[in-house]
Design a protein around this motif. Structure first.
Motif, PDB file in Angstrom:
ATOM      1  N   LEU A 106       0.824  -1.209   0.000  1.00 31.03           N
ATOM      2  CA  LEU A 106       0.000   0.000   0.000  1.00 31.03           C
ATOM      3  C   LEU A 106       0.862   1.265   0.000  1.00 31.03           C
ATOM      4  O   LEU A 106       0.551   2.236  -0.700  1.00 31.03           O
ATOM      5  CB  LEU A 106      -0.942   0.004   1.204  1.00 31.03           C
ATOM      6  N   LEU A 107       1.946   1.257   0.757  1.00 30.95           N
ATOM      7  CA  LEU A 107       2.806   2.439   0.819  1.00 30.95           C
ATOM      8  C   LEU A 107       3.501   2.719  -0.519  1.00 30.95           C
ATOM      9  O   LEU A 107       3.810   3.883  -0.834  1.00 30.95           O
ATOM     10  CB  LEU A 107       3.854   2.272   1.923  1.00 30.95           C
ATOM     11  N   LEU A 108       3.738   1.664  -1.304  1.00 30.33           N
ATOM     12  CA  LEU A 108       4.417   1.839  -2.594  1.00 30.33           C
ATOM     13  C   LEU A 108       3.440   2.052  -3.757  1.00 30.33           C
ATOM     14  O   LEU A 108       3.862   2.316  -4.880  1.00 30.33           O
ATOM     15  CB  LEU A 108       5.313   0.627  -2.894  1.00 30.33           C
ATOM     16  N   LEU A 109       2.158   1.951  -3.472  1.00 28.36           N
ATOM     17  CA  LEU A 109       1.149   2.114  -4.528  1.00 28.36           C
ATOM     18  C   LEU A 109       1.256   3.436  -5.297  1.00 28.36           C
ATOM     19  O   LEU A 109       1.099   3.446  -6.528  1.00 28.36           O
ATOM     20  CB  LEU A 109      -0.253   1.991  -3.941  1.00 28.36           C
ATOM     21  N   PRO A 110       1.501   4.563  -4.617  1.00 26.57           N
ATOM     22  CA  PRO A 110       1.580   5.822  -5.376  1.00 26.57           C
ATOM     23  C   PRO A 110       2.633   5.790  -6.480  1.00 26.57           C
ATOM     24  O   PRO A 110       2.392   6.317  -7.577  1.00 26.57           O
ATOM     25  CB  PRO A 110       1.924   6.858  -4.293  1.00 26.57           C
ATOM     26  N   LEU A 111       3.779   5.180  -6.222  1.00 27.02           N
ATOM     27  CA  LEU A 111       4.836   5.101  -7.237  1.00 27.02           C
ATOM     28  C   LEU A 111       4.461   4.103  -8.332  1.00 27.02           C
ATOM     29  O   LEU A 111       4.739   4.334  -9.518  1.00 27.02           O
ATOM     30  CB  LEU A 111       6.162   4.707  -6.592  1.00 27.02           C
ATOM     31  N   LEU A 112       3.818   3.009  -7.948  1.00 28.00           N
ATOM     32  CA  LEU A 112       3.346   2.042  -8.938  1.00 28.00           C
ATOM     33  C   LEU A 112       2.306   2.681  -9.855  1.00 28.00           C
ATOM     34  O   LEU A 112       2.303   2.478 -11.072  1.00 28.00           O
ATOM     35  CB  LEU A 112       2.753   0.820  -8.238  1.00 28.00           C
ATOM     36  N   LYS A 113       1.411   3.491  -9.266  1.00 26.85           N
ATOM     37  CA  LYS A 113       0.377   4.159 -10.055  1.00 26.85           C
ATOM     38  C   LYS A 113       0.987   5.210 -10.986  1.00 26.85           C
ATOM     39  O   LYS A 113       0.536   5.398 -12.111  1.00 26.85           O
ATOM     40  CB  LYS A 113      -0.668   4.795  -9.135  1.00 26.85           C
ATOM     41  N   LYS A 114       2.008   5.889 -10.508  1.00 25.07           N
ATOM     42  CA  LYS A 114       2.698   6.879 -11.337  1.00 25.07           C
ATOM     43  C   LYS A 114       3.366   6.207 -12.539  1.00 25.07           C
ATOM     44  O   LYS A 114       3.375   6.744 -13.648  1.00 25.07           O
ATOM     45  CB  LYS A 114       3.755   7.611 -10.499  1.00 25.07           C
ATOM     46  N   THR A 115       3.910   5.019 -12.318  1.00 21.91           N
ATOM     47  CA  THR A 115       4.682   4.325 -13.350  1.00 21.91           C
ATOM     48  C   THR A 115       3.809   3.664 -14.406  1.00 21.91           C
ATOM     49  O   THR A 115       4.127   3.666 -15.586  1.00 21.91           O
ATOM     50  CB  THR A 115       5.585   3.254 -12.703  1.00 21.91           C
ATOM     51  N   GLY A 116       2.698   3.075 -13.984  1.00 22.13           N
ATOM     52  CA  GLY A 116       1.864   2.304 -14.894  1.00 22.13           C
ATOM     53  C   GLY A 116       1.233   3.147 -15.992  1.00 22.13           C
ATOM     54  O   GLY A 116       0.843   4.292 -15.774  1.00 22.13           O
ATOM     55  N   LYS A 117       1.168   2.577 -17.174  1.00 23.80           N
ATOM     56  CA  LYS A 117       0.547   3.216 -18.331  1.00 23.80           C
ATOM     57  C   LYS A 117      -0.470   2.244 -18.929  1.00 23.80           C
ATOM     58  O   LYS A 117      -0.365   1.039 -18.743  1.00 23.80           O
ATOM     59  CB  LYS A 117       1.605   3.576 -19.384  1.00 23.80           C
ATOM     60  N   PRO A 118      -1.455   2.745 -19.659  1.00 25.45           N
ATOM     61  CA  PRO A 118      -2.463   1.849 -20.234  1.00 25.45           C
ATOM     62  C   PRO A 118      -1.855   0.722 -21.067  1.00 25.45           C
ATOM     63  O   PRO A 118      -2.336  -0.403 -21.044  1.00 25.45           O
ATOM     64  CB  PRO A 118      -3.314   2.785 -21.099  1.00 25.45           C
ATOM     65  N   GLU A 119      -0.774   1.043 -21.785  1.00 24.49           N
ATOM     66  CA  GLU A 119      -0.154   0.038 -22.644  1.00 24.49           C
ATOM     67  C   GLU A 119       0.852  -0.849 -21.899  1.00 24.49           C
ATOM     68  O   GLU A 119       1.270  -1.883 -22.407  1.00 24.49           O
ATOM     69  CB  GLU A 119       0.547   0.718 -23.838  1.00 24.49           C
ATOM     70  N   LYS A 170      -9.677  -5.368  -6.923  1.00 26.54           N
ATOM     71  CA  LYS A 170     -10.973  -4.690  -7.072  1.00 26.54           C
ATOM     72  C   LYS A 170     -10.828  -3.194  -6.810  1.00 26.54           C
ATOM     73  O   LYS A 170     -11.416  -2.367  -7.502  1.00 26.54           O
ATOM     74  CB  LYS A 170     -12.004  -5.301  -6.113  1.00 26.54           C
ATOM     75  N   ARG A 171     -10.039  -2.847  -5.797  1.00 24.36           N
ATOM     76  CA  ARG A 171      -9.863  -1.436  -5.441  1.00 24.36           C
ATOM     77  C   ARG A 171      -9.002  -0.688  -6.471  1.00 24.36           C
ATOM     78  O   ARG A 171      -9.024   0.550  -6.521  1.00 24.36           O
ATOM     79  CB  ARG A 171      -9.247  -1.323  -4.048  1.00 24.36           C
ATOM     80  N   LEU A 172      -8.245  -1.442  -7.276  1.00 27.03           N
ATOM     81  CA  LEU A 172      -7.396  -0.838  -8.299  1.00 27.03           C
ATOM     82  C   LEU A 172      -8.029  -0.900  -9.686  1.00 27.03           C
ATOM     83  O   LEU A 172      -7.401  -0.507 -10.668  1.00 27.03           O
ATOM     84  CB  LEU A 172      -6.036  -1.557  -8.343  1.00 27.03           C
ATOM     85  N   GLU A 173      -9.263  -1.384  -9.743  1.00 23.73           N
ATOM     86  CA  GLU A 173      -9.937  -1.505 -11.029  1.00 23.73           C
ATOM     87  C   GLU A 173     -10.009  -0.148 -11.719  1.00 23.73           C
ATOM     88  O   GLU A 173     -10.362   0.859 -11.112  1.00 23.73           O
ATOM     89  CB  GLU A 173     -11.349  -2.054 -10.818  1.00 23.73           C
ATOM     90  N   GLY A 174      -9.632  -0.133 -12.991  1.00 24.16           N
ATOM     91  CA  GLY A 174      -9.633   1.111 -13.749  1.00 24.16           C
ATOM     92  C   GLY A 174      -8.313   1.858 -13.681  1.00 24.16           C
ATOM     93  O   GLY A 174      -8.125   2.861 -14.373  1.00 24.16           O
ATOM     94  N   SER A 175      -7.396   1.384 -12.843  1.00 26.16           N
ATOM     95  CA  SER A 175      -6.072   2.018 -12.747  1.00 26.16           C
ATOM     96  C   SER A 175      -5.108   1.288 -13.684  1.00 26.16           C
ATOM     97  O   SER A 175      -5.467   0.313 -14.347  1.00 26.16           O
ATOM     98  CB  SER A 175      -5.553   1.951 -11.315  1.00 26.16           C
ATOM     99  N   ASN A 176      -3.879   1.753 -13.706  1.00 26.93           N
ATOM    100  CA  ASN A 176      -2.853   1.120 -14.531  1.00 26.93           C
ATOM    101  C   ASN A 176      -1.917   0.260 -13.681  1.00 26.93           C
ATOM    102  O   ASN A 176      -0.714   0.170 -13.936  1.00 26.93           O
ATOM    103  CB  ASN A 176      -2.062   2.183 -15.295  1.00 26.93           C
ATOM    104  N   VAL A 177      -2.493  -0.384 -12.658  1.00 27.82           N
ATOM    105  CA  VAL A 177      -1.746  -1.304 -11.791  1.00 27.82           C
ATOM    106  C   VAL A 177      -2.523  -2.610 -11.700  1.00 27.82           C
ATOM    107  O   VAL A 177      -3.735  -2.601 -11.461  1.00 27.82           O
ATOM    108  CB  VAL A 177      -1.558  -0.727 -10.371  1.00 27.82           C
ATOM    109  N   VAL A 178      -1.836  -3.716 -11.906  1.00 25.91           N
ATOM    110  CA  VAL A 178      -2.470  -5.022 -11.753  1.00 25.91           C
ATOM    111  C   VAL A 178      -1.796  -5.764 -10.603  1.00 25.91           C
ATOM    112  O   VAL A 178      -0.630  -5.522 -10.282  1.00 25.91           O
ATOM    113  CB  VAL A 178      -2.382  -5.866 -13.045  1.00 25.91           C
ATOM    114  N   VAL A 179      -2.556  -6.656  -9.982  1.00 23.28           N
ATOM    115  CA  VAL A 179      -2.022  -7.436  -8.860  1.00 23.28           C
ATOM    116  C   VAL A 179      -2.449  -8.885  -9.027  1.00 23.28           C
ATOM    117  O   VAL A 179      -3.613  -9.181  -9.317  1.00 23.28           O
ATOM    118  CB  VAL A 179      -2.500  -6.865  -7.496  1.00 23.28           C
ATOM    119  N   ASN A 180      -1.497  -9.810  -8.875  1.00 18.45           N
ATOM    120  CA  ASN A 180      -1.778 -11.227  -9.045  1.00 18.45           C
ATOM    121  C   ASN A 180      -1.028 -12.059  -8.008  1.00 18.45           C
ATOM    122  O   ASN A 180       0.053 -11.682  -7.546  1.00 18.45           O
ATOM    123  CB  ASN A 180      -1.368 -11.688 -10.447  1.00 18.45           C
ATOM    124  N   ASN A 181      -1.623 -13.192  -7.670  1.00 16.20           N
ATOM    125  CA  ASN A 181      -0.987 -14.147  -6.768  1.00 16.20           C
ATOM    126  C   ASN A 181      -0.268 -15.223  -7.566  1.00 16.20           C
ATOM    127  O   ASN A 181      -0.736 -15.644  -8.633  1.00 16.20           O
ATOM    128  CB  ASN A 181      -2.044 -14.807  -5.869  1.00 16.20           C
TER     129      ASN A 181
END
Length: 281
Positions: A106-119, A170-181
């Motif tokens: 969660l603390l690193l999410l802002p940087l992940l969101k900044k980095t992610g792009k639609p493509e 679910k909380r990141l839906e619509g963002s440019n960050v994906v999460v998988n197990n």
């Protein structure tokens, strides 16, 4: 497996940050990776997932010093070294395997969101285990000591990771960050040493021979971190480089939400901090 994953990524020319709670081990790992890959862009930073303070310090350092974060691989974990509470008041295995990674992500999410792009979305990987199948999410007793069998605590922590990944996706839906197990399968790693060194030595080599080596165990994580199609999946559960399915109770939305709220409370995140975590830098 973490060493295998980091080495592979360094071979590909990536900047790799390896996090470890032991300075000697971290320095040695960096040296080994650089020697093998000739990639000098490998950084070691101290991180103790069993300490909320350490997690916050590490995350603050990354946010301050790094311009981007393309992939976060939560691979660290412990087996069953003991049944005791950390200074933060959580069961040690639960904190290292789940709560510490929850806070770090969660603390690193802002940087992940900044980095992610639609493509090219940024990616979060959570390393779970086949033992999630024995896991239980008993909110009132998750952190109790002298309550669970040690292997049960490990299973609980891995089930919690899957539910966290599902809820976060679910909380990141619509963002440019994906999460998988990612379930690497039965792998011969040093995690088997945590209970008893003699038994651990035997188990490690049995697993290497009968199931997977660390190199083989690392392949699913590398697939999810690098494959183009995997970058379009969020909330997935991968085994053997393919989308699979966890135990059915891992998909209970009601329990996942309760677990999320309890996790936020235990890692001492305020409402304002949680809100900030979901904002891009």
């Amino acid at each position: 497996m973490g060493l295998e994953i980091a080495t592979d990524l360094a071979h590909r020319g990536a900047k790799v940050i390896i996090a470890c709670p032991f300075e000697d081990e971290g320095i040695s790992a960096r040296k080994q990776i650089v020697q093998e890959t000739k990639n000098e862009n490998v950084v070691f930073k101290l991180l103790d997932l069993g300490s909320l303070k350490s997690v916050r310090q590490f995350a603050a350092d990354i946010l301050k010093t790094e311009d981007r974060l393309d992939v976060l691989i939560n691979n660290a974990g412990v087996g069953v070294p003991g049944d005791f509470l950390t200074p933060d008041g959580m069961n040690f295995v639960m904190q290292v395997n789940y709560f510490g990674g929850f806070l770090l992500t969660l603390l690193l999410l802002p940087l992940l969101k900044k980095t992610g792009k639609p493509e090219e979305k940024s990616r979060i990987l959570l390393t779970t285990s086949i033992l999630h199948k024995i896991g239980r999410v008993d909110i009132d007793n998750l952190n109790k000591i002298n309550y669970w069998y040690r292997l049960q605590i490990y299973g609980n922590s891995k089930l919690c990771l899957i539910m966290f990944g599902n809820e976060l996706s679910k909380r990141l839906e619509g963002s440019n960050v994906v999460v998988n197990n990612v379930d690497p399968g039965a792998v011969g790693t040093r995690i088997h040493y945590s209970g008893n060194k003699v038994h651990g030595f035997i188990l490690k080599y049995m697993f290497n021979f009968l199931f997977k080596t660390t190199w083989q165990g690392a392949q699913t994580a590398l697939h999810v971190a690098l494959d183009k199609k995997a970058g379009e999946v969020s909330g997935g559960f991968y085994q053997n480089c393919e989308v699979s399915r966890a135990v059915e109770r891992a998909y209970c939305d009601k329990t996942a939400k309760i677990l999320w709220e309890e996790s936020v409370r235990l890692v001492q995140l305020t409402e304002d901090e949680v809100e900030q975590c979901f904002k891009s830098l």
